[in-house]
Design an enzyme around this catalytic site. Structure first.
Site, mmCIF file in Angstrom:
data_model
loop_
_atom_site.group_PDB
_atom_site.id
_atom_site.type_symbol
_atom_site.label_atom_id
_atom_site.label_comp_id
_atom_site.label_asym_id
_atom_site.label_seq_id
_atom_site.Cartn_x
_atom_site.Cartn_y
_atom_site.Cartn_z
ATOM 1 N N SER A 1 -38.914 8.052 0.514
ATOM 2 C CA SER A 1 -39.397 8.705 1.676
ATOM 3 C C SER A 1 -38.461 9.827 2.069
ATOM 4 O O SER A 1 -38.394 10.818 1.395
ATOM 5 C CB SER A 1 -39.602 7.694 2.803
ATOM 6 N N HIS B 1 -26.967 7.322 -1.049
ATOM 7 C CA HIS B 1 -25.519 7.210 -1.231
ATOM 8 C C HIS B 1 -24.769 7.723 -0.005
ATOM 9 O O HIS B 1 -25.278 8.567 0.737
ATOM 10 C CB HIS B 1 -25.101 7.983 -2.478
ATOM 11 N N ASP C 1 -31.012 12.548 -3.730
ATOM 12 C CA ASP C 1 -31.692 13.597 -4.482
ATOM 13 C C ASP C 1 -32.960 13.967 -3.718
ATOM 14 O O ASP C 1 -33.613 13.100 -3.125
ATOM 15 C CB ASP C 1 -32.128 13.077 -5.852
#
Length: 241
Positions: free
Chosen positions: A208, A109, A53
């Site tokens: 980050s 992911h 995200d």
């Protein structure tokens, strides 16, 4: 502290996994899981999806000499993936940078289905990965702490996801290595660890940014424009947010 942080950064707690008790630490909150099904993963077997995200900060081609531009700064692939021979795989390929802000979900992911064959853990600084750091620290992403996860696929060659640490803590953990922080050095995995597209492969313990590389011809030119993106969304087409 968690409530203040969530309010200050407008964290979407509705997407977080429901708990029966408060988070046991700030780290547990920061690395929180999401509710089951809240991030549907693209079902196209040929798609390469976002590993996190956040916001696409840069996306584009890698030159034949293994060079790329991020926020106007030149980088070499080898400095990000940690191996000159490995970097040549990505000559003529594509890259995408996804910046995770303080309000974002901070698990990473797999962008493809395949097998994790090697993980490279590189030392570095913990400069802030934001507009100030990008403006004042030359070669920021190649100077900060990095962990490169190489995923071999049947259809798209090798895809590498580089997790870049940042200020305050910078600790990085990966699903394939049972350690509080990824030990420095090269870690071949025998046998390789299979992963599904969208399966968790790592966590940022504050920080980050991810930088992803794909080989030449692994995917059509990515058409996704810089801007918001969720993990599991493909890097072609427009934003769904």
């Amino acid at each position: 502290m968690v409530k203040l942080y969530a309010r200050a950064y407008r964290v979407d707690m509705d997407a977080a996994e429901a708990l029966t008790s408060p988070y046991e630490s700030f780290d547990a909150f920061f690395t929180r899981k999401l509710r089951e099904g809240v991030r549907p993963v693209c079902s196209d077997p040929g798609a390469i999806t976002s590993p996190a995200d956040g916001r696409i900060a840069a996306i584009g081609p890698v030159t034949e000499g293994g060079r790329l531009l991020i926020k106007g700064q030149p980088y070499r692939v080898e400095d990000l993936v940690g191996d000159p021979a490995e970097a040549t795989r990505y000559d003529g390929g594509q890259f995408a940078v996804v910046y995770l802000s303080p309000r974002d979900y901070h698990r990473v992911h797999s962008p493809v289905a395949g097998q994790i064959g090697v993980i490279r853990s590189m030392p570095g600084e913990l400069f802030p990965v934001n507009s100030i750091g990008e403006r004042h620290v030359p070669g920021l992403f190649a100077r900060n702490r990095r962990v490169a996860i190489a995923i071999d696929t049947e259809r798209q060659g090798r895809v590498t996801v580089v997790m870049v640490g940042a200020m305050i803590v910078g600790r990085i953990t990966v699903s394939a290595i049972d350690a509080r922080d990824v030990p420095l050095g090269v870690h071949p995995l025998t046998p390789p660890v299979p992963v599904r597209c969208g399966e968790e492969i790592g966590k940022f313990h504050l920080g980050s940014t991810t930088v992803m590389f794909v080989e030449r011809g692994a995917a059509p030119p990515w058409s996704r424009a810089p801007g918001p993106i969720l993990y599991g969304e493909p890097l072609h087409g427009g934003s769904t947010q």
